[in-house]
Design a protein around this motif. Structure first.
Motif, mmCIF file in Angstrom:
data_model
loop_
_atom_site.group_PDB
_atom_site.id
_atom_site.type_symbol
_atom_site.label_atom_id
_atom_site.label_comp_id
_atom_site.label_asym_id
_atom_site.label_seq_id
_atom_site.Cartn_x
_atom_site.Cartn_y
_atom_site.Cartn_z
ATOM 1 N N PHE A 168 4.208 -11.820 6.959
ATOM 2 C CA PHE A 168 4.109 -12.050 5.476
ATOM 3 C C PHE A 168 4.879 -11.293 4.998
ATOM 4 O O PHE A 168 4.794 -10.972 3.295
ATOM 5 C CB PHE A 168 3.745 -13.098 5.124
ATOM 6 C CG PHE A 168 4.163 -14.233 5.664
ATOM 7 C CD1 PHE A 168 4.146 -15.526 5.164
ATOM 8 C CD2 PHE A 168 3.452 -15.203 7.371
ATOM 9 C CE1 PHE A 168 4.856 -16.647 5.657
ATOM 10 C CE2 PHE A 168 3.783 -16.252 8.164
ATOM 11 C CZ PHE A 168 4.204 -17.641 6.340
ATOM 12 N N VAL A 169 3.700 -10.106 4.851
ATOM 13 C CA VAL A 169 3.537 -8.813 3.979
ATOM 14 C C VAL A 169 3.451 -8.466 3.575
ATOM 15 O O VAL A 169 3.874 -7.304 2.987
ATOM 16 C CB VAL A 169 0.838 -8.805 3.313
ATOM 17 C CG1 VAL A 169 0.331 -9.858 3.024
ATOM 18 C CG2 VAL A 169 0.925 -8.303 4.904
ATOM 19 N N GLU B 33 1.899 -2.189 -8.863
ATOM 20 C CA GLU B 33 1.041 -2.786 -9.387
ATOM 21 C C GLU B 33 0.700 -4.123 -8.854
ATOM 22 O O GLU B 33 -0.277 -4.419 -8.680
ATOM 23 C CB GLU B 33 1.120 -3.199 -10.652
ATOM 24 C CG GLU B 33 0.562 -4.212 -11.459
ATOM 25 C CD GLU B 33 -1.174 -2.952 -11.761
ATOM 26 O OE1 GLU B 33 -0.824 -2.310 -10.967
ATOM 27 O OE2 GLU B 33 -1.847 -3.713 -12.286
ATOM 28 N N THR B 34 2.080 -4.588 -8.350
ATOM 29 C CA THR B 34 2.249 -6.184 -7.624
ATOM 30 C C THR B 34 0.802 -5.325 -6.737
ATOM 31 O O THR B 34 0.419 -7.002 -5.842
ATOM 32 C CB THR B 34 2.979 -7.107 -6.925
ATOM 33 O OG1 THR B 34 4.023 -7.589 -8.274
ATOM 34 C CG2 THR B 34 2.621 -8.356 -6.325
ATOM 35 N N ALA B 35 1.124 -4.732 -6.060
ATOM 36 C CA ALA B 35 0.438 -4.269 -4.709
ATOM 37 C C ALA B 35 -0.730 -4.024 -4.769
ATOM 38 O O ALA B 35 -1.861 -5.132 -4.082
ATOM 39 C CB ALA B 35 0.770 -3.682 -3.738
ATOM 40 N N ALA B 36 -1.026 -3.456 -5.728
ATOM 41 C CA ALA B 36 -2.763 -2.408 -6.200
ATOM 42 C C ALA B 36 -3.442 -3.801 -7.138
ATOM 43 O O ALA B 36 -4.757 -3.944 -6.601
ATOM 44 C CB ALA B 36 -2.481 -1.489 -7.173
ATOM 45 N N MET C 49 -4.411 -4.791 4.176
ATOM 46 C CA MET C 49 -4.339 -3.913 2.442
ATOM 47 C C MET C 49 -3.493 -2.574 2.550
ATOM 48 O O MET C 49 -2.456 -2.840 2.096
ATOM 49 C CB MET C 49 -6.078 -3.844 1.908
ATOM 50 C CG MET C 49 -6.647 -4.720 1.221
ATOM 51 S SD MET C 49 -5.124 -5.365 0.101
ATOM 52 C CE MET C 49 -6.343 -6.609 -0.755
ATOM 53 N N PRO C 50 -3.959 -1.750 3.960
ATOM 54 C CA PRO C 50 -3.083 -0.546 3.760
ATOM 55 C C PRO C 50 -1.643 -0.745 4.163
ATOM 56 O O PRO C 50 -0.517 -0.104 3.236
ATOM 57 C CB PRO C 50 -3.354 0.030 5.162
ATOM 58 C CG PRO C 50 -5.044 -0.204 5.285
ATOM 59 C CD PRO C 50 -4.674 -2.010 4.649
ATOM 60 N N LEU C 51 -1.005 -2.174 4.988
ATOM 61 C CA LEU C 51 -0.180 -2.149 5.185
ATOM 62 C C LEU C 51 0.768 -2.990 4.167
ATOM 63 O O LEU C 51 2.155 -2.641 3.781
ATOM 64 C CB LEU C 51 0.108 -3.281 5.917
ATOM 65 C CG LEU C 51 1.591 -3.861 6.657
ATOM 66 C CD1 LEU C 51 2.235 -2.950 7.068
ATOM 67 C CD2 LEU C 51 1.398 -4.422 7.343
ATOM 68 N N ILE C 52 0.466 -3.077 2.821
ATOM 69 C CA ILE C 52 0.803 -3.990 1.983
ATOM 70 C C ILE C 52 1.112 -2.463 0.487
ATOM 71 O O ILE C 52 2.032 -2.700 1.126
ATOM 72 C CB ILE C 52 -0.460 -4.295 1.091
ATOM 73 C CG1 ILE C 52 -0.320 -6.296 2.356
ATOM 74 C CG2 ILE C 52 -0.201 -5.526 0.208
ATOM 75 C CD1 ILE C 52 -1.447 -7.242 1.458
ATOM 76 N N ARG C 53 0.266 -1.586 0.981
ATOM 77 C CA ARG C 53 0.638 -0.563 0.272
ATOM 78 C C ARG C 53 1.828 0.565 0.762
ATOM 79 O O ARG C 53 2.352 0.659 -0.135
ATOM 80 C CB ARG C 53 -0.746 0.877 -0.229
ATOM 81 C CG ARG C 53 -1.781 0.160 -0.883
ATOM 82 C CD ARG C 53 -2.955 0.983 -1.434
ATOM 83 N NE ARG C 53 -3.822 1.445 -0.067
ATOM 84 C CZ ARG C 53 -4.720 0.914 0.438
ATOM 85 N NH1 ARG C 53 -5.371 0.006 0.022
ATOM 86 N NH2 ARG C 53 -5.276 1.774 1.534
#
Lengths: 250, 250
Positions: A164-165, A196-199, B191-195
């Protein structure tokens, strides 16, 4: 010093090989790839073979092949040392080697020719004994600062959440780019918003961070948006807006 | 030095007020908010009014109210100076003031209490004359390094693309978090994957960056994933996987 052999020639294998070659704490003993062309660039730095029977003795064999080949490749390893795979969606007991088993899963999306910094990549490790967990922890620590003990069941959940992410999020980026291309507006304008959405969710939860017409129940804007989209984009727009709205009602 | 008045008390208004108060090139002349409590924290730094008739003369009036209130608020401004709104989805001619009209749209998702760095935020500006465009460009440059001339039609497309890459992406993050919570695995591992997913498309296109079971046509993994999801999550999983697969076939 631990001796590692890497089996595989794809993205994960290539990234791991590079990382271990730069690593002073681990010896990269050998690379096995069915098609040696895939790892040819390492031929001056490491022993390469395309015969699994020719594998030398190592402390850990890391299998980084496609999910469906893990069983077969592991069964052919002529050693009783620890054998691990690197997959998010395959259980540890899929390994068919005669000896010790484990998992060494770097939770990241690897793309060819896009260098990654392993120090920030979470490694999810699993093994049958404390001793092997300790060995994998040492191996992971030589590459990364983030180690998690995750069993096969937990890893399945993480993997679907990652779809998903990562995979689905990337597809939404692609739809955003398609819309921009279609209407000739520069996609690059959206880059700071994407960042910004990710951060933002490192500071507040995604639920708190949610904004937009579906969250506000702004059906006029939603209808205007639907009029600009292709049929397939409309389906995705509706289902995700509905899901955001349901979340609000619960 | 240009004198600016800001009309509104929500997130965008609050962020713009802060940015203009820190800005040496612009004078923040006055703040209008229907409910002055929303901007009370600025009462020692700026003149505040809740009476639109009490608005002082300024060079630019920036309306940062909800989309549906833009017409009404603009109609009540007792000045012939330039009036702009800050909305992504509202056309410039929705403004009902008697004088000059424009748009001053910061393309970012603003959240209360989450400070933003305006220098990286793209400003999409629009006006009826070159002179007003020049004025808005000056205003935008005092806050940001990224200015784009975008007309009302183009802004609509950008806005719907932004819903995909921001609102919908954030919702996928929330689903990822829901899955992790449900199965008690730490969401922070992702989180690292999202970034990296967000960072990657600055180097390669989303189409090139796409990975995952739908991209590979790995129906076994997809079925395993579906078994772990709620009905609503399954619907979203299927429609996005289908869309990724269709993209491959085209």
């Amino acid at each position: 010093m631990e001796r590692v052999a890497i089996l595989g020639g794809g993205n994960i294998a290539n990234h791991l090989i590079k990382a271990f070659l730069e690593n002073q704490e681990i010896v990269l003993q050998q690379i096995y790839a069915r098609d040696v062309e895939q790892v040819r660039s390492f031929e001056n730095s490491c022993d390469i073979t395309n015969s699994i029977r020719a594998l030398k003795e190592a402390d850990v064999y890391i299998i980084a092949v496609s999910d469906t080949a893990i069983g077969e490749v592991s069964a052919a390893i002529p050693s009783t040392s620890l054998v691990v795979h690197t997959s998010g969606s395959v259980a540890m007991d899929t390994l068919q080697n005669s000896g010790r088993k484990g998992v060494f899963y770097p939770l990241q999306s690897f793309t060819k020719n896009k260098k990654v910094n392993f120090r920030n990549i979470p490694f999810c490790i699993e093994a049958e004994t404390k001793q092997d967990l300790f060995l994998l922890e040492k191996l992971a620590h030589s590459l990364s600062d983030k180690i998690y003990l995750i069993n096969s069941q937990e890893r399945r959940y993480l993997h679907v959440a990652a779809v998903f992410v990562n995979n689905f999020t990337n597809h939404l980026y692609q739809i955003g780019e398609d819309i921009c291309k279609n209407y000739k507006v520069p996609f690059e304008i959206l880059m700071p918003l994407i960042r910004e959405t990710a951060a933002k969710i490192e500071a507040i939860s995604p639920k708190e961070a949610q904004t937009g017409p579906a969250k506000r129940g702004d059906s006029k804007t939603m209808q205007n948006h639907l009029n600009l989209l292709t049929k397939e984009q409309q389906k995705i727009y509706k289902i995700l807006s509905d899901s955001i709205t349901h979340g609000e009602k619960l």
